[in-house]
Design a protein around this motif. Structure first.
Motif, PDB file in Angstrom:
ATOM      1  N   ASP A 195       0.821  -1.280   0.049  1.00  0.00           N
ATOM      2  CA  ASP A 195       0.083  -0.020   0.038  1.00  0.00           C
ATOM      3  C   ASP A 195       0.607   1.403   0.051  1.00  0.00           C
ATOM      4  O   ASP A 195       0.605   2.065  -0.964  1.00  0.00           O
ATOM      5  N   VAL A 199       2.832   1.619  -3.474  1.00  0.00           N
ATOM      6  CA  VAL A 199       2.269   2.243  -4.876  1.00  0.00           C
ATOM      7  C   VAL A 199       1.286   3.572  -4.368  1.00  0.00           C
ATOM      8  O   VAL A 199       1.539   4.068  -5.425  1.00  0.00           O
ATOM      9  N   SER A 200       1.229   3.811  -3.245  1.00  0.00           N
ATOM     10  CA  SER A 200       0.324   5.133  -3.046  1.00  0.00           C
ATOM     11  C   SER A 200       1.496   6.478  -3.075  1.00  0.00           C
ATOM     12  O   SER A 200       1.063   7.263  -3.375  1.00  0.00           O
ATOM     13  N   THR A 201       2.468   6.090  -1.804  1.00  0.00           N
ATOM     14  CA  THR A 201       3.089   7.353  -1.487  1.00  0.00           C
ATOM     15  C   THR A 201       4.608   7.184  -1.911  1.00  0.00           C
ATOM     16  O   THR A 201       5.143   8.153  -2.309  1.00  0.00           O
ATOM     17  N   ALA A 219       6.210   7.428  -5.526  1.00  0.00           N
ATOM     18  CA  ALA A 219       5.654   8.699  -6.146  1.00  0.00           C
ATOM     19  C   ALA A 219       6.465  10.012  -5.802  1.00  0.00           C
ATOM     20  O   ALA A 219       7.080  10.644  -6.476  1.00  0.00           O
TER      21      ALA A 219
END
Lengths: 443, 277
Positions: free
Chosen positions: A92, A95-97, A100
């Motif tokens: 989680d 891929v989310s924070t 990026a």
């Protein structure tokens, strides 16, 4: 006023404390990998001159970490130019924070993994390094046709497929036998089975009702098996009859009274079935060795009542290199990727796909080399012989487009009719396409 | 001694706030260069159905949550205060405060099991008393209430302690005088207790409202904004925009708007209670 300021200060300190905690745990994990590498690597005086390569991924399971440690150490010992360290980050967060923001702050890893769910975002942003130069004709021949479709843009290849996850239905043999229910082969049989198998203690059927990538991933094949698609070369096709039918079928499943309306965890987790919470569950090939084949069976996804084409969806991670790295780091990244996952014969890749985890591969030589594992029990045989040949690649699209599709599924399940949800999504996607200039979505 | 506080506020609060305002004027997906769009994000926000829906869901959450927290914590404080036995009072105080010591994530996870549709305790009890099984987190009409319940359960003990300290400051002689004049318990509460703990009530009301507008953790764990977006409150929508859709500029626009909204609600409340500072 002073009290209020104190409160604000306390909150600020809490935020910073949480931030420090995260940083600490990440760096510890990183140090584990790095220290292992340097202690078992060359460990000589020249180690300081080696070019440092960082590899970020989401392989946090024990066997996956063991694989990374073993082969990264071996790679570091095998040459004197590069020193690879890795950081395994929970899915989680990864891929989310984490990934990026690393690119945003110019601190991206040299090597990283991407799934089709997020890959377009990175390719469109131009932060991925082309890998065509390491994919010689000989190496390309190792992969099955279409293996690079989701990780290519304008003829340039940016990723190497690591694995291939496919989807089918798992069922509890005893529960089906007790209820006198046959393994469902059609949509109406699945609906009937869900109702008949439902009881106070367990649901008849469990599929993903939460909005997100996993729900979209398992939805696509229900459109494809009717011969339909969500996108064509001309653009969005979301209000086509095939999409509406699939949405209606999912809505019927949710409302039939036999489904798990609120699974307590992600439906990608097979323990919903193995803990006895459901009789049938949609799940993937990664669970084959976790569900005892004596107690649990596997079957292909049921087809529409009036026939259809057997099909499943195939996802899988790609290993990529960052274009933000220096030329030396890029060369090191490519050398490491080639050594680890373009191996021929596929010793590392087989171990990664069968020991570190259980997954299929887009490399036929991997399946062939490990045929004993891929045919080790009835369920594995079902995935290998029946389901894998019908696999179609997951649609790689941008996060915004994915959100439109995900919202469409949620709307159809909970907020409006299937047709209304499809029409609304079609309008939103057409509006999005009017300004979108990235890679075309296929599937 | 003030300097560290100011530095803390500056680094962890004001700079991020100013940066959010700055980012809100850009189209930025984190991975690419920022593109200046001026007030375009704000114009888009006014046409965004999901934004208004999230505000509406937040308001519904806020109203139910604030009323329940305020009333329950006050009732519990009065109840604990009324206990004459010292040990009983201490036990009650600890028991009510205890949930506040649990992490929100842990509490939300535990409550998921309680709300579980088939084997959850709540449904077993409801079935036993003949009410029948409820979908709870799987229902678009019940999921938000379930989230409120967890939020209230977590915070009510903390607010009770604050009320309790205020109640202890009310002189006992006032009640004695009131009793001599023949006032009953309810009259004593509304004529003496409530007016004398007004400042504390305002504090609780403001912090509870601010907290309700910022709800996130239990929604992320319990419902992930669903089912069908029925628990997608504004802060969760901001999270989705930023970390699922990578629209950091637009997410900041909504964050700035939400902050302004909270500020106005707070000012309005202070005005209502005629408190200047």
């Amino acid at each position: 006023m002073k009290k209020f300021l104190c409160l604000l200060l306390a909150l600020s300190m809490m935020v910073s404390f949480v931030g420090c905690q995260n940083q600490e745990s990440s760096s510890n994990q990183s140090q584990n990998g790095s220290s292992e590498n340097s202690s078992t690597g060359s460990g000589e005086s020249e180690s300081g001159e080696k070019i440092q390569i960082t590899y970020w991924n989401q392989w946090t399971q024990e066997a996956e970490i063991a694989f990374l440690e073993k082969y990264i150490t071996e790679y570091n010992q095998s040459q004197d130019q590069y020193e690879v360290s890795y950081l395994a980050i929970p899915f989680d967060e990864y891929v989310s924070t984490k990934l990026a923001t690393a690119f945003a702050t110019g601190e991206a890893p040299d090597v990283f993994d991407c799934s089709p769910a997020i890959i377009n975002q990175y390719m469109d942003a131009g932060v991925c390094e082309p890998l065509n130069d390491i994919l010689t004709e000989e190496k390309m021949a190792l992969f099955q046709e279409g293996a690079f479709d989701v990780c290519s843009k304008d003829g340039v290849i940016y990723g190497i497929p690591l694995d291939a996850d496919i989807v089918g239905i798992y069922y509890n043999k005893a529960m089906l036998e007790e209820a006198g229910v046959e393994v469902p082969k059609t949509w109406s049989e699945l609906l009937d089975a869900a109702v008949k198998l439902n009881s106070q203690d367990h649901a008849g059927y469990t599929f993903e009702v939460d909005k997100g990538d996993w729900q979209c991933f398992t939805f696509y094949p229900f459109v494809w098996m009717q011969g339909g698609s969500l996108f064509t070369q001309d653009g969005a096709n979301l209000n086509s009859p095939e999409v509406v039918n699939a949405l209606q079928f999912w809505k019927d499943l949710l409302n039939c009274g036999g489904c798990n309306e609120a699974p307590g965890r992600s439906v990608s987790d097979i323990s919903i079935l193995t803990d006895g919470e459901t009789a049938i569950q949609i799940n993937g090939s990664w669970s084959v060795l976790r569900a005892d084949s004596e107690q649990y069976g596997v079957a292909p996804l049921p087809l529409p009542d009036d026939g259809g084409e057997p099909v499943t969806v195939m996802g899988g991670w790609k290993i990529m290199a960052s274009s933000q790295s220096s030329d030396e780091e890029k060369a090191g990244a490519k050398d490491f990727i080639t050594w680890l996952f373009l191996d021929d014969p596929p010793v590392h890749t087989v171990e990664f796909d069968t020991v570190a985890k259980f997954t299929f591969s887009t490399r036929p030589d991997v399946i062939e080399s490990a045929s004993d594992i891929y045919l080790s029990n009835d369920n594995a045989v079902c995935f290998s012989k029946e389901i894998l040949p019908t696999a179609k690649s997951e649609i790689a699209m941008t996060a915004e487009a994915k959100d439109i599709v995900a919202t469409m599924i949620q709307d159809a399940l909970y907020n409006m009719s299937a047709q209304e949800a499809a029409d609304k999504a079609q309008a939103a996607m057409e509006s999005y396409f009017s300004t979108y200039e990235g890679a075309v979505f296929v599937g | 001694m003030v300097l560290p506080e100011i530095i803390g506020l500056l680094v962890f609060l004001f700079i991020p706030i100013l940066y959010a305002v700055y980012i809100s004027a850009f189209d930025w997906d984190v991975l690419s260069e920022k593109t200046f769009v001026g007030f375009q994000n704000y114009q888009n926000m006014l046409k965004d159905e999901m934004f208004f829906r999230s505000i509406w869901i937040t308001l519904r959450y806020s109203i139910i949550y604030v009323v329940l927290v305020f009333v329950l914590s006050l009732i519990m404080a009065v109840f604990v205060q009324s206990l004459r036995n010292k040990y009983l009072q201490q036990t009650a105080r600890i028991a009510i405060y205890l949930p506040n010591t649990i992490s929100t994530i842990v509490a939300a996870t535990v409550w998921i099991f309680l709300f579980e549709a088939r084997n959850g305790y709540l449904n077993r009890w409801l079935t036993a008393v003949g009410i029948g099984r409820q979908d709870f987190l799987g229902s678009t009409s019940q999921a938000l209430i379930c989230v409120v319940v967890v939020g209230v359960w977590l915070v009510v003990g903390y607010d009770m302690i604050i009320f309790l300290s205020a109640l202890k400051d009310v002189p006992e002689s006032y009640y004695e005088a009131a009793r001599l004049d023949g006032a009953n318990c309810i009259q004593q509460f509304f004529k003496i207790t409530f007016p004398l703990i007004k400042d504390t009530s305002v504090f609780i009301a403001i912090t509870t409202i601010i907290g309700s507008f910022q709800v996130f953790d239990q929604i992320r764990v319990m419902t992930n904004g669903g089912p069908g977006g029925s628990t997608t409150v504004t802060v969760f929508y901001i999270y989705q925009l930023a970390f699922e859709k990578y629209q950091f500029g637009y997410a900041s626009t909504i964050a700035v708007t939400l902050s302004i909204l909270i500020m106005f609600v707070t000012l309005f409340q202070l005005k209502l209670y005629k408190i200047d500072d």
